[in-house]
Scaffold this motif. Structure first.
Motif, PDB file in Angstrom:
ATOM      1  N   ARG A 171       0.750  -1.086   0.195  1.00 25.32           N
ATOM      2  CA  ARG A 171       0.068  -0.135  -0.095  1.00 25.32           C
ATOM      3  C   ARG A 171       0.812   1.221  -0.061  1.00 25.32           C
ATOM      4  O   ARG A 171       0.522   2.307  -0.713  1.00 25.32           O
ATOM      5  CB  ARG A 171      -1.021  -0.078   1.132  1.00 25.32           C
ATOM      6  N   LEU A 172       1.840   1.151   0.910  1.00 19.80           N
ATOM      7  CA  LEU A 172       2.948   2.359   0.713  1.00 19.80           C
ATOM      8  C   LEU A 172       3.597   2.639  -0.562  1.00 19.80           C
ATOM      9  O   LEU A 172       3.552   3.844  -1.093  1.00 19.80           O
ATOM     10  CB  LEU A 172       3.858   2.119   1.918  1.00 19.80           C
ATOM     11  N   VAL A 173       3.882   1.467  -1.224  1.00 21.23           N
ATOM     12  CA  VAL A 173       4.485   1.583  -2.577  1.00 21.23           C
ATOM     13  C   VAL A 173       3.386   2.218  -3.707  1.00 21.23           C
ATOM     14  O   VAL A 173       3.750   2.924  -4.320  1.00 21.23           O
ATOM     15  CB  VAL A 173       4.965   0.436  -3.086  1.00 21.23           C
ATOM     16  N   ALA A 174       2.430   1.682  -3.692  1.00 21.33           N
ATOM     17  CA  ALA A 174       1.134   2.260  -4.579  1.00 21.33           C
ATOM     18  C   ALA A 174       0.880   3.746  -4.149  1.00 21.33           C
ATOM     19  O   ALA A 174       0.953   4.542  -5.157  1.00 21.33           O
ATOM     20  CB  ALA A 174       0.032   1.405  -4.096  1.00 21.33           C
ATOM     21  N   ALA A 175       0.971   4.226  -2.802  1.00 22.48           N
ATOM     22  CA  ALA A 175       0.691   5.586  -2.571  1.00 22.48           C
ATOM     23  C   ALA A 175       1.893   6.362  -2.920  1.00 22.48           C
ATOM     24  O   ALA A 175       1.638   7.602  -3.742  1.00 22.48           O
ATOM     25  CB  ALA A 175       0.545   5.845  -1.037  1.00 22.48           C
ATOM     26  N   PHE A 176       3.286   5.943  -2.928  1.00 28.73           N
ATOM     27  CA  PHE A 176       4.180   6.507  -3.513  1.00 28.73           C
ATOM     28  C   PHE A 176       4.091   6.907  -4.873  1.00 28.73           C
ATOM     29  O   PHE A 176       4.449   7.832  -5.660  1.00 28.73           O
ATOM     30  CB  PHE A 176       5.541   5.888  -3.206  1.00 28.73           C
ATOM     31  N   GLU A 177       3.713   5.851  -5.795  1.00 29.63           N
ATOM     32  CA  GLU A 177       3.422   5.786  -7.157  1.00 29.63           C
ATOM     33  C   GLU A 177       2.739   6.686  -7.384  1.00 29.63           C
ATOM     34  O   GLU A 177       2.913   7.689  -8.587  1.00 29.63           O
ATOM     35  CB  GLU A 177       3.289   4.522  -7.674  1.00 29.63           C
ATOM     36  N   ALA A 178       1.629   6.725  -6.787  1.00 30.14           N
ATOM     37  CA  ALA A 178       0.503   7.907  -7.086  1.00 30.14           C
ATOM     38  C   ALA A 178       0.756   9.128  -7.025  1.00 30.14           C
ATOM     39  O   ALA A 178       0.589  10.073  -7.718  1.00 30.14           O
ATOM     40  CB  ALA A 178      -0.935   7.257  -6.231  1.00 30.14           C
ATOM     41  N   ASP A 179       1.481   9.401  -6.091  1.00 32.99           N
ATOM     42  CA  ASP A 179       2.118  10.889  -5.424  1.00 32.99           C
ATOM     43  C   ASP A 179       3.125  11.226  -6.662  1.00 32.99           C
ATOM     44  O   ASP A 179       3.243  12.493  -6.897  1.00 32.99           O
ATOM     45  CB  ASP A 179       2.420  10.808  -4.103  1.00 32.99           C
ATOM     46  N   GLU A 180       3.890  10.269  -6.953  1.00 31.92           N
ATOM     47  CA  GLU A 180       5.133  10.656  -7.798  1.00 31.92           C
ATOM     48  C   GLU A 180       4.610  10.826  -9.277  1.00 31.92           C
ATOM     49  O   GLU A 180       4.801  11.877  -9.939  1.00 31.92           O
ATOM     50  CB  GLU A 180       5.952   9.273  -7.859  1.00 31.92           C
ATOM     51  N   ALA A 181       3.499  10.095  -9.485  1.00 32.20           N
ATOM     52  CA  ALA A 181       2.976  10.566 -10.931  1.00 32.20           C
ATOM     53  C   ALA A 181       2.105  12.006 -10.802  1.00 32.20           C
ATOM     54  O   ALA A 181       2.252  12.641 -11.840  1.00 32.20           O
ATOM     55  CB  ALA A 181       1.758   9.316 -11.173  1.00 32.20           C
ATOM     56  N   GLU A 182       1.501  12.110  -9.773  1.00 31.14           N
ATOM     57  CA  GLU A 182       0.986  13.458  -9.737  1.00 31.14           C
ATOM     58  C   GLU A 182       2.031  14.636  -9.516  1.00 31.14           C
ATOM     59  O   GLU A 182       1.861  15.675 -10.184  1.00 31.14           O
ATOM     60  CB  GLU A 182       0.197  13.646  -8.337  1.00 31.14           C
ATOM     61  N   ARG A 183       3.112  14.360  -8.923  1.00 30.49           N
ATOM     62  CA  ARG A 183       4.280  15.511  -8.900  1.00 30.49           C
ATOM     63  C   ARG A 183       4.860  15.624 -10.381  1.00 30.49           C
ATOM     64  O   ARG A 183       4.959  16.826 -10.713  1.00 30.49           O
ATOM     65  CB  ARG A 183       5.279  14.974  -8.137  1.00 30.49           C
ATOM     66  N   LEU A 184       4.969  14.654 -10.955  1.00 26.50           N
ATOM     67  CA  LEU A 184       5.459  14.766 -12.538  1.00 26.50           C
ATOM     68  C   LEU A 184       4.562  15.516 -13.195  1.00 26.50           C
ATOM     69  O   LEU A 184       4.985  16.248 -14.227  1.00 26.50           O
ATOM     70  CB  LEU A 184       5.887  13.345 -12.840  1.00 26.50           C
ATOM     71  N   GLU A 185       3.190  15.158 -13.156  1.00 25.24           N
ATOM     72  CA  GLU A 185       2.155  16.002 -14.041  1.00 25.24           C
ATOM     73  C   GLU A 185       2.160  17.428 -13.551  1.00 25.24           C
ATOM     74  O   GLU A 185       2.336  18.302 -14.368  1.00 25.24           O
ATOM     75  CB  GLU A 185       0.893  15.554 -13.589  1.00 25.24           C
TER      76      GLU A 185
ATOM     77  N   THR B 153     -13.395  22.066 -19.424  1.00 27.49           N
ATOM     78  CA  THR B 153     -12.289  21.398 -19.308  1.00 27.49           C
ATOM     79  C   THR B 153     -11.376  21.933 -18.305  1.00 27.49           C
ATOM     80  O   THR B 153     -11.147  23.186 -18.159  1.00 27.49           O
ATOM     81  CB  THR B 153     -11.332  21.275 -20.682  1.00 27.49           C
ATOM     82  N   ALA B 154     -10.411  21.149 -17.434  1.00 21.65           N
ATOM     83  CA  ALA B 154      -9.656  21.637 -16.533  1.00 21.65           C
ATOM     84  C   ALA B 154      -8.651  22.488 -17.098  1.00 21.65           C
ATOM     85  O   ALA B 154      -8.103  22.287 -18.264  1.00 21.65           O
ATOM     86  CB  ALA B 154      -9.058  20.502 -15.912  1.00 21.65           C
ATOM     87  N   PRO B 155      -8.017  23.377 -16.504  1.00 22.29           N
ATOM     88  CA  PRO B 155      -7.215  24.528 -17.185  1.00 22.29           C
ATOM     89  C   PRO B 155      -5.936  23.898 -17.430  1.00 22.29           C
ATOM     90  O   PRO B 155      -5.335  24.642 -18.322  1.00 22.29           O
ATOM     91  CB  PRO B 155      -7.176  25.553 -15.892  1.00 22.29           C
ATOM     92  N   GLY B 156      -5.235  23.174 -16.612  1.00 27.37           N
ATOM     93  CA  GLY B 156      -4.039  22.335 -17.035  1.00 27.37           C
ATOM     94  C   GLY B 156      -4.276  21.596 -18.644  1.00 27.37           C
ATOM     95  O   GLY B 156      -3.163  22.090 -19.183  1.00 27.37           O
ATOM     96  N   PRO B 157      -5.062  20.907 -18.657  1.00 31.43           N
ATOM     97  CA  PRO B 157      -4.941  20.299 -20.022  1.00 31.43           C
ATOM     98  C   PRO B 157      -5.265  21.479 -21.025  1.00 31.43           C
ATOM     99  O   PRO B 157      -4.651  21.512 -22.134  1.00 31.43           O
ATOM    100  CB  PRO B 157      -6.029  19.441 -20.002  1.00 31.43           C
ATOM    101  N   MET B 158      -5.926  22.422 -20.730  1.00 31.73           N
ATOM    102  CA  MET B 158      -6.322  23.452 -21.486  1.00 31.73           C
ATOM    103  C   MET B 158      -4.962  24.339 -22.105  1.00 31.73           C
ATOM    104  O   MET B 158      -4.565  24.878 -22.903  1.00 31.73           O
ATOM    105  CB  MET B 158      -7.444  24.375 -21.237  1.00 31.73           C
ATOM    106  N   LEU B 159      -4.262  24.464 -20.889  1.00 30.05           N
ATOM    107  CA  LEU B 159      -3.073  25.200 -20.837  1.00 30.05           C
ATOM    108  C   LEU B 159      -2.037  24.679 -21.735  1.00 30.05           C
ATOM    109  O   LEU B 159      -1.334  25.131 -22.902  1.00 30.05           O
ATOM    110  CB  LEU B 159      -2.270  25.218 -19.530  1.00 30.05           C
ATOM    111  N   HIS B 160      -1.873  23.054 -21.968  1.00 28.71           N
ATOM    112  CA  HIS B 160      -0.906  22.635 -22.800  1.00 28.71           C
ATOM    113  C   HIS B 160      -1.563  22.561 -24.260  1.00 28.71           C
ATOM    114  O   HIS B 160      -0.943  22.728 -25.035  1.00 28.71           O
ATOM    115  CB  HIS B 160      -1.073  20.791 -22.297  1.00 28.71           C
ATOM    116  N   ARG B 161      -2.799  22.268 -24.133  1.00 32.80           N
ATOM    117  CA  ARG B 161      -3.497  22.371 -25.787  1.00 32.80           C
ATOM    118  C   ARG B 161      -3.311  23.920 -26.268  1.00 32.80           C
ATOM    119  O   ARG B 161      -2.845  23.812 -27.398  1.00 32.80           O
ATOM    120  CB  ARG B 161      -4.895  22.116 -25.541  1.00 32.80           C
TER     121      ARG B 161
END
Length: 408
Positions: free
Chosen positions: A63-77, A120-128
């Protein structure tokens, strides 16, 4: 958005249940006690090796590894979004310089982008939008355009800059938003498009209001209003609604209500639609929303009653629209404005009811405006008269527990 939110919370929970000390946990992960403490409190970011080690030590079954992976993906995004924001800001600075040169062929899709921004969320719109404008700049630098296309392309470039201004502001960066808006204004001026210039002035006023600079915001509104008799569409109603927000924030109840009434008359008088839909039009629903967002800054009473009524009417109107026409961020903000008015009127239970869908929003939906305005509700609930109110305390604590807005 608060980075790495899942892992520290789960680490604290698993640690509390384990009976191990931070020193013992540090020994298992080959780090110091203070290092474990800093990760558990969110002050430091763990790496995968640490996550795997403490997962084993605490018997977390992955569970801790899964939480790390989810947070890491969010941080990279989030890092990618910040990078795109910086790149789009650099492009706006280029447009400021290029607006006085020959601006040419622009990529198709501006109208679609303006409409899609509402749902649409502003993050994706910013990229687009940034990708679209990067292509525009490449065409401009290479002079890949037809002889008679300059004005239309300037207008399109200005509109793209306007979309980027909104995205930057929703992402919590008013400085970037101002530069994008300035680029849009330069394009509008170079094209001689008063409708776009009027819209940009309204956007610049919006950014100034976000910063609390209501005098500056009024200046932008009044500069834009000088073109009101020369352009079609809903721009005058939008600017008058922005003026009402300024007057309300400056404590002028009579002026704010009078200007909101003028905005309603201006909207009813529209005979020719805006040149572009979506982000570039000011609907009846949006006018009601502006009324609610204006009058909550006054002293309550009749102002709070009108704010509650109009914001509720806006919510009802949006909920009856097809999904692609709903302005989701504004609809959510209208909930906060109703809650604000109800607190002013002493209806704490009613405020909690209307805030419920906002308190369960995922972090990526919590734009900077929502956190900013919800924070005011929490501050109001901290007043001495609510010190013994359980309902006020529970709502204040729930609002305080909201994730911080994404860095947007």
């Amino acid at each position: 958005m608060r980075p790495m939110a899942r892992f520290p919370a789960l680490l604290r929970e698993a640690h509390a249940a384990s009976g191990l000390s931070y020193r013992q946990l540090g020994d298992a992960a080959f780090v110091s006690r203070s290092h474990v403490h800093n990760i558990a409190t969110g002050k430091r970011v763990p790496d995968r090796r640490f996550a795997e080690a403490v997962d084993i030590a605490l018997g977390a079954d992955g569970r801790l590894v899964a939480a790390f992976e989810a947070d890491e993906a969010e941080r990279l995004e989030e890092a990618a979004t910040r990078k795109t924001l910086a790149a789009s800001l650099a492009a706006s600075r280029d447009l400021i310089d290029l607006a006085e040169m020959d601006l040419d062929q622009i990529h198709a899709g501006v109208a679609e982008t303006a409409v899609d921004y509402l749902s649409t969320a502003p993050g994706p719109m910013l990229h687009r939008t940034n990708a679209l404008r990067t292509d525009v700049l490449g065409r401009l630098r290479d002079h890949r355009h037809g002889v008679n296309e300059r004005k239309d392309l300037l207008v399109a470039a200005g509109r793209l800059s306007g979309v980027l201004a909104y995205a930057a502001l929703d992402l919590g960066d008013p400085h970037a938003a101002l530069e994008h808006a300035r680029a849009g204004a330069r394009c509008a001026q170079a094209a001689g498009d008063l409708e776009l210039l009027m819209w940009v002035r309204g956007t610049q006023s919006l950014i100034a209001r976000f910063n609390g600079d209501y005098g500056v915001a009024l200046d932008y509104v009044r500069d834009g209003l000088q073109y009101a008799g020369e352009v079609p569409g809903t721009g005058k109603a939008r600017l008058l609604s922005g003026e009402a927000q300024c007057l309300a924030n400056l404590g002028d109840s009579v002026g704010a209500n009078r200007t909101l009434d003028a905005a309603e008359r201006a909207h009813e008088a529209v005979r020719q639609p805006d040149s572009l839909a979506g982000l570039f039009e000011f609907s009846h629903t949006k006018r009601l929303y502006y009324s609610g967002s204006s009058l909550i800054w006054l002293e309550g009473g009749a102002d709070a009653q009108r704010a509650e009524r109009d914001a509720l009417a806006a919510i009802t109107s949006w909920q009856q629209m097809p999904p692609e026409q709903r302005s989701l961020d504004d609809e959510r903000l209208a909930h906060v404005y109703v809650a604000t008015a109800r607190v002013q009127l002493g209806d704490i239970e009613g405020a909690a009811e209307v805030m419920r869908p906002i308190l369960t929003l995922p972090p990526e939906a919590q734009i900077s405006w929502i956190n900013k305005r919800a924070g005011r509700v929490a501050s109001m609930l901290s007043a001495p008269e609510y010190a013994t109110s359980t309902a006020a305390t529970e709502l204040r604590d729930a609002i305080t527990g909201l994730e911080e807005a994404p860095a947007r």
